[in-house]
Motif scaffolding. Structure first.
Motif, PDB file in Angstrom:
ATOM      1  N   GLU A 273       5.143  60.883   2.341  1.00 21.77           N
ATOM      2  CA  GLU A 273       4.065  60.067   2.908  1.00 21.77           C
ATOM      3  C   GLU A 273       3.453  59.205   1.812  1.00 21.77           C
ATOM      4  O   GLU A 273       3.235  59.650   0.690  1.00 21.77           O
ATOM      5  CB  GLU A 273       2.990  60.969   3.516  1.00 21.77           C
ATOM      6  CG  GLU A 273       2.041  60.254   4.462  1.00 21.77           C
ATOM      7  CD  GLU A 273       2.634  60.051   5.845  1.00 21.77           C
ATOM      8  OE1 GLU A 273       2.232  59.067   6.495  1.00 21.77           O
ATOM      9  OE2 GLU A 273       3.484  60.855   6.271  1.00 21.77           O
ATOM     10  N   LEU A 274       3.172  57.935   2.142  1.00 22.12           N
ATOM     11  CA  LEU A 274       2.514  57.024   1.216  1.00 22.12           C
ATOM     12  C   LEU A 274       1.137  56.653   1.765  1.00 22.12           C
ATOM     13  O   LEU A 274       0.902  56.730   2.977  1.00 22.12           O
ATOM     14  CB  LEU A 274       3.356  55.769   1.014  1.00 22.12           C
ATOM     15  CG  LEU A 274       4.658  55.960   0.226  1.00 22.12           C
ATOM     16  CD1 LEU A 274       5.493  54.692   0.234  1.00 22.12           C
ATOM     17  CD2 LEU A 274       4.381  56.415  -1.199  1.00 22.12           C
ATOM     18  N   PRO A 275       0.203  56.254   0.902  1.00 23.02           N
ATOM     19  CA  PRO A 275      -1.159  55.953   1.370  1.00 23.02           C
ATOM     20  C   PRO A 275      -1.209  54.736   2.280  1.00 23.02           C
ATOM     21  O   PRO A 275      -0.319  53.872   2.246  1.00 23.02           O
ATOM     22  CB  PRO A 275      -1.923  55.697   0.061  1.00 23.02           C
ATOM     23  CG  PRO A 275      -0.886  55.319  -0.933  1.00 23.02           C
ATOM     24  CD  PRO A 275       0.344  56.087  -0.559  1.00 23.02           C
ATOM     25  N   THR A 276      -2.256  54.672   3.108  1.00 25.33           N
ATOM     26  CA  THR A 276      -2.510  53.534   3.984  1.00 25.33           C
ATOM     27  C   THR A 276      -3.799  52.868   3.535  1.00 25.33           C
ATOM     28  O   THR A 276      -4.896  53.346   3.867  1.00 25.33           O
ATOM     29  CB  THR A 276      -2.633  53.981   5.452  1.00 25.33           C
ATOM     30  OG1 THR A 276      -1.420  54.623   5.852  1.00 25.33           O
ATOM     31  CG2 THR A 276      -2.880  52.790   6.369  1.00 25.33           C
ATOM     32  N   PRO A 277      -3.707  51.793   2.766  1.00 23.36           N
ATOM     33  CA  PRO A 277      -4.928  51.172   2.243  1.00 23.36           C
ATOM     34  C   PRO A 277      -5.874  50.676   3.334  1.00 23.36           C
ATOM     35  O   PRO A 277      -7.089  50.749   3.192  1.00 23.36           O
ATOM     36  CB  PRO A 277      -4.394  50.004   1.404  1.00 23.36           C
ATOM     37  CG  PRO A 277      -2.995  50.402   1.044  1.00 23.36           C
ATOM     38  CD  PRO A 277      -2.497  51.163   2.230  1.00 23.36           C
ATOM     39  N   ARG A 278      -5.337  50.153   4.417  1.00 16.02           N
ATOM     40  CA  ARG A 278      -6.179  49.727   5.542  1.00 16.02           C
ATOM     41  C   ARG A 278      -5.405  49.944   6.830  1.00 16.02           C
ATOM     42  O   ARG A 278      -4.328  49.388   7.023  1.00 16.02           O
ATOM     43  CB  ARG A 278      -6.592  48.262   5.403  1.00 16.02           C
ATOM     44  CG  ARG A 278      -7.413  47.746   6.610  1.00 16.02           C
ATOM     45  CD  ARG A 278      -8.086  46.412   6.318  1.00 16.02           C
ATOM     46  NE  ARG A 278      -9.144  46.599   5.346  1.00 16.02           N
ATOM     47  CZ  ARG A 278      -9.314  45.840   4.258  1.00 16.02           C
ATOM     48  NH1 ARG A 278      -8.481  44.839   4.028  1.00 16.02           N
ATOM     49  NH2 ARG A 278     -10.296  46.076   3.418  1.00 16.02           N
ATOM     50  N   ALA A 279      -5.939  50.762   7.697  1.00 13.71           N
ATOM     51  CA  ALA A 279      -5.282  51.048   8.970  1.00 13.71           C
ATOM     52  C   ALA A 279      -5.389  49.838   9.894  1.00 13.71           C
ATOM     53  O   ALA A 279      -6.220  48.941   9.699  1.00 13.71           O
ATOM     54  CB  ALA A 279      -5.914  52.270   9.625  1.00 13.71           C
ATOM     55  N   ALA A 280      -4.547  49.808  10.926  1.00 14.04           N
ATOM     56  CA  ALA A 280      -4.566  48.754  11.941  1.00 14.04           C
ATOM     57  C   ALA A 280      -4.859  49.400  13.290  1.00 14.04           C
ATOM     58  O   ALA A 280      -4.240  50.401  13.647  1.00 14.04           O
ATOM     59  CB  ALA A 280      -3.230  48.019  11.976  1.00 14.04           C
ATOM     60  N   VAL A 281      -5.824  48.841  14.033  1.00 20.48           N
ATOM     61  CA  VAL A 281      -6.219  49.424  15.307  1.00 20.48           C
ATOM     62  C   VAL A 281      -6.336  48.333  16.374  1.00 20.48           C
ATOM     63  O   VAL A 281      -6.527  47.166  16.057  1.00 20.48           O
ATOM     64  CB  VAL A 281      -7.575  50.170  15.204  1.00 20.48           C
ATOM     65  CG1 VAL A 281      -7.492  51.309  14.201  1.00 20.48           C
ATOM     66  CG2 VAL A 281      -8.703  49.217  14.844  1.00 20.48           C
ATOM     67  N   ARG A 282      -6.232  48.758  17.618  1.00 24.28           N
ATOM     68  CA  ARG A 282      -6.481  47.872  18.758  1.00 24.28           C
ATOM     69  C   ARG A 282      -7.739  48.359  19.477  1.00 24.28           C
ATOM     70  O   ARG A 282      -7.826  49.538  19.840  1.00 24.28           O
ATOM     71  CB  ARG A 282      -5.306  47.866  19.718  1.00 24.28           C
ATOM     72  CG  ARG A 282      -5.588  47.093  21.017  1.00 24.28           C
ATOM     73  CD  ARG A 282      -4.464  47.235  22.010  1.00 24.28           C
ATOM     74  NE  ARG A 282      -3.299  46.465  21.604  1.00 24.28           N
ATOM     75  CZ  ARG A 282      -2.121  46.547  22.211  1.00 24.28           C
ATOM     76  NH1 ARG A 282      -1.949  47.381  23.218  1.00 24.28           N
ATOM     77  NH2 ARG A 282      -1.110  45.805  21.798  1.00 24.28           N
ATOM     78  N   LEU A 283      -8.679  47.464  19.673  1.00 17.45           N
ATOM     79  CA  LEU A 283      -9.904  47.773  20.418  1.00 17.45           C
ATOM     80  C   LEU A 283      -9.908  46.959  21.697  1.00 17.45           C
ATOM     81  O   LEU A 283      -9.626  45.760  21.680  1.00 17.45           O
ATOM     82  CB  LEU A 283     -11.146  47.434  19.584  1.00 17.45           C
ATOM     83  CG  LEU A 283     -11.296  48.150  18.238  1.00 17.45           C
ATOM     84  CD1 LEU A 283     -12.590  47.721  17.558  1.00 17.45           C
ATOM     85  CD2 LEU A 283     -11.257  49.663  18.409  1.00 17.45           C
ATOM     86  N   GLN A 284     -10.248  47.624  22.806  1.00 15.51           N
ATOM     87  CA  GLN A 284     -10.261  46.946  24.102  1.00 15.51           C
ATOM     88  C   GLN A 284     -11.569  47.223  24.812  1.00 15.51           C
ATOM     89  O   GLN A 284     -12.070  48.352  24.818  1.00 15.51           O
ATOM     90  CB  GLN A 284      -9.079  47.416  24.955  1.00 15.51           C
ATOM     91  CG  GLN A 284      -8.980  46.708  26.303  1.00 15.51           C
ATOM     92  CD  GLN A 284      -7.633  46.926  26.963  1.00 15.51           C
ATOM     93  OE1 GLN A 284      -6.618  47.078  26.279  1.00 15.51           O
ATOM     94  NE2 GLN A 284      -7.610  46.931  28.285  1.00 15.51           N
ATOM     95  N   GLU A 305      -7.266  44.349  16.097  1.00 14.17           N
ATOM     96  CA  GLU A 305      -6.745  43.502  17.164  1.00 14.17           C
ATOM     97  C   GLU A 305      -7.645  43.744  18.372  1.00 14.17           C
ATOM     98  O   GLU A 305      -7.674  44.856  18.909  1.00 14.17           O
ATOM     99  CB  GLU A 305      -5.303  43.895  17.488  1.00 14.17           C
ATOM    100  CG  GLU A 305      -4.723  43.154  18.670  1.00 14.17           C
ATOM    101  CD  GLU A 305      -3.376  43.725  19.097  1.00 14.17           C
ATOM    102  OE1 GLU A 305      -2.552  42.957  19.609  1.00 14.17           O
ATOM    103  OE2 GLU A 305      -3.169  44.943  18.921  1.00 14.17           O
ATOM    104  N   ALA A 306      -8.393  42.740  18.780  1.00 15.64           N
ATOM    105  CA  ALA A 306      -9.366  42.897  19.856  1.00 15.64           C
ATOM    106  C   ALA A 306      -8.817  42.350  21.164  1.00 15.64           C
ATOM    107  O   ALA A 306      -8.262  41.245  21.200  1.00 15.64           O
ATOM    108  CB  ALA A 306     -10.668  42.194  19.502  1.00 15.64           C
ATOM    109  N   VAL A 307      -8.964  43.132  22.230  1.00 14.00           N
ATOM    110  CA  VAL A 307      -8.588  42.707  23.575  1.00 14.00           C
ATOM    111  C   VAL A 307      -9.861  42.711  24.418  1.00 14.00           C
ATOM    112  O   VAL A 307     -10.397  43.776  24.741  1.00 14.00           O
ATOM    113  CB  VAL A 307      -7.529  43.643  24.190  1.00 14.00           C
ATOM    114  CG1 VAL A 307      -7.148  43.166  25.587  1.00 14.00           C
ATOM    115  CG2 VAL A 307      -6.302  43.738  23.293  1.00 14.00           C
ATOM    116  N   LEU A 308     -10.358  41.528  24.750  1.00 20.91           N
ATOM    117  CA  LEU A 308     -11.612  41.421  25.488  1.00 20.91           C
ATOM    118  C   LEU A 308     -11.344  41.416  26.988  1.00 20.91           C
ATOM    119  O   LEU A 308     -10.468  40.704  27.469  1.00 20.91           O
ATOM    120  CB  LEU A 308     -12.364  40.152  25.091  1.00 20.91           C
ATOM    121  CG  LEU A 308     -12.834  40.077  23.641  1.00 20.91           C
ATOM    122  CD1 LEU A 308     -13.650  38.806  23.406  1.00 20.91           C
ATOM    123  CD2 LEU A 308     -13.655  41.307  23.264  1.00 20.91           C
ATOM    124  N   THR A 309     -12.115  42.225  27.713  1.00 22.40           N
ATOM    125  CA  THR A 309     -11.924  42.357  29.155  1.00 22.40           C
ATOM    126  C   THR A 309     -13.028  41.678  29.951  1.00 22.40           C
ATOM    127  O   THR A 309     -13.141  41.881  31.159  1.00 22.40           O
ATOM    128  CB  THR A 309     -11.854  43.846  29.541  1.00 22.40           C
ATOM    129  OG1 THR A 309     -13.062  44.498  29.139  1.00 22.40           O
ATOM    130  CG2 THR A 309     -10.663  44.528  28.880  1.00 22.40           C
TER     131      THR A 309
END
Length: 394
Positions: A273-284, A305-309
């Motif tokens: 396993e290697l480090p994750t300096p900045r995670a990636a997420v989706r917000l809805q 990553e933003a998904v606006l409803t």
């Protein structure tokens, strides 16, 4: 002998316009530290070292620092060119670098010229294959007449097997490893966004599907090109990219494979396993919900990553999102009332609907939920009636 299998460093790549250099260097520093801590004898980078065929000076400087760190602890380095790399640039001064334990393979004329390493059990031959474009292979070998990447790689592996068999006459215990940048059969979907298995696209990234039988006879095949780790067989694997380069990779593990060879061949494979300096997420959700006090504290320091409803796209939505999520980089608008039709055909989606209903739904869609006015409906009604009269008079 212990090998570390990595690939797809993509030095110089950006993440939605943002440089990944600092994060990638952090990850590769951790990889170099693991080489020392885990007693790695050789690091294999299976293609796409750079993100561009014309990398910037900063990308070369980072490569030099990482390779120097690996060499400083005694491990050899084996790099191949991928479909993103410029072989001539990556392979510049390759013969000179080999004297320092850095083996760069970009020349199609050296497909069956292995990097030979030795341990207490004898020799290990690492056949590091550059990305093999069929057209270039035809120019290099007059007896190759294929047109696909599968045919090109099959031709190259026949050369590899012939060379390894000849070497076994003098070294009966020879173990063989191949590094290849390709799209192999059996790869599972790695992008959550597509919702499709990558193997359905036979030219993913410009590479044709290669059958796993191509790698028969090898003790281990270290593959590159797919950015998520994959175990196709115990002996054929993708390490994936060491850093997330898209939101489609947000759930994939990032690291490298530690490959141990004993006197008989492959002994075991372990995930590093290697480090994750900045995670990636989706917000809805609606913009108001995403900006509410206490909403999604875990995402504040992530790529978002933003998904606006919202029924209608709010004004200055991205600017407002970035006041709470400074690393929000993409935004899409999917009002809650709209339906995802998936793979349904247009004919299936409109079956049973009148022309007036279809136009009504279309206007509602393109106007962010605002359907036609009464005056527009009356005008459409008159237009459809006139069309019916015209059709019936034919």
């Amino acid at each position: 002998m212990r090998l570390l299998h990595t690939s797809d460093w993509h030095l110089g790549r950006t993440f939605h316009g943002h440089s990944t250099d600092a994060h990638l260097e952090q990850v590769l520093d951790a990889l170099a530290a693991a080489v020392k801590d885990r007693g790695v004898d050789a690091v294999i980078v299976a293609g796409d070292v750079f993100d561009s065929s014309t990398p910037k000076a900063e990308a070369f400087a980072m490569l030099n620092r990482v390779v120097a760190a690996v060499r400083s602890v005694g491990a050899q380095v084996v790099l191949t060119s991928g479909n993103h790399d410029g072989p001539a640039r990556l392979g510049h001064m390759a013969d000179f670098a080999a004297f320092g334990g850095v083996h760069v393979r970009t020349d199609l004329a050296r497909l069956a010229d292995p990097v030979l390493l030795t341990d207490e059990n004898g020799q290990v031959a690492i056949y590091a294959l550059p990305y093999i474009h069929p057209e270039f292979l035809r120019a290099a070998y007059g007896d190759f007449g294929g047109s696909t990447h599968a045919q090109a790689l099959s031709f190259a592996m026949d050369l590899v097997r012939a060379d390894s068999e000849a070497r076994r006459a003098d070294a009966p215990g020879l173990r063989t490893v191949v590094a290849s940048h390709c799209f192999a059969a059996g790869v599972e979907a790695t992008t959550e966004d597509s919702g499709r298995a990558e193997e359905r696209d036979i030219t993913r990234g410009g590479l044709n599907i290669v059958p796993l039988s191509v790698f028969d006879g090898m003790d281990y095949a270290a593959l590159g090109h797919i950015h998520g780790r994959q175990t196709l067989t115990e002996r054929v694997r993708y390490s994936g990219a060491p850093l997330r380069f898209s939101f489609g990779e947000r759930a994939s593990a990032k690291g490298a494979w530690l490959v141990d060879l004993d006197a008989h061949g492959l002994e075991r494979v372990e995930w590093l396993e290697l480090p994750t300096p900045r995670a990636a997420v989706r917000l809805q959700g609606t913009l108001e919900a995403l900006l509410a006090d206490g909403a999604h504290p875990e995402a504040v320091d992530c790529w978002v990553e933003a998904v606006l409803t919202d029924d209608q796209l709010p004004r200055e939505a991205m600017r407002r999102l970035q006041t709470r999520y400074p690393f929000a980089v993409t935004l899409s608008h999917r009002p809650a009332g709209r339906h995802d039709h998936g793979d349904a055909t247009y004919a299936t989606r409109v079956e049973g609907r009148s022309d007036a209903q279809i136009v009504d739904e279309f206007l509602t869609f393109v106007r962010n939920g605002q359907g036609p006015t009464e005056a527009e409906r009356a005008l459409l009604h008159d237009a459809f009636q006139a069309l019916e009269v015209k059709e019936s008079s034919r």
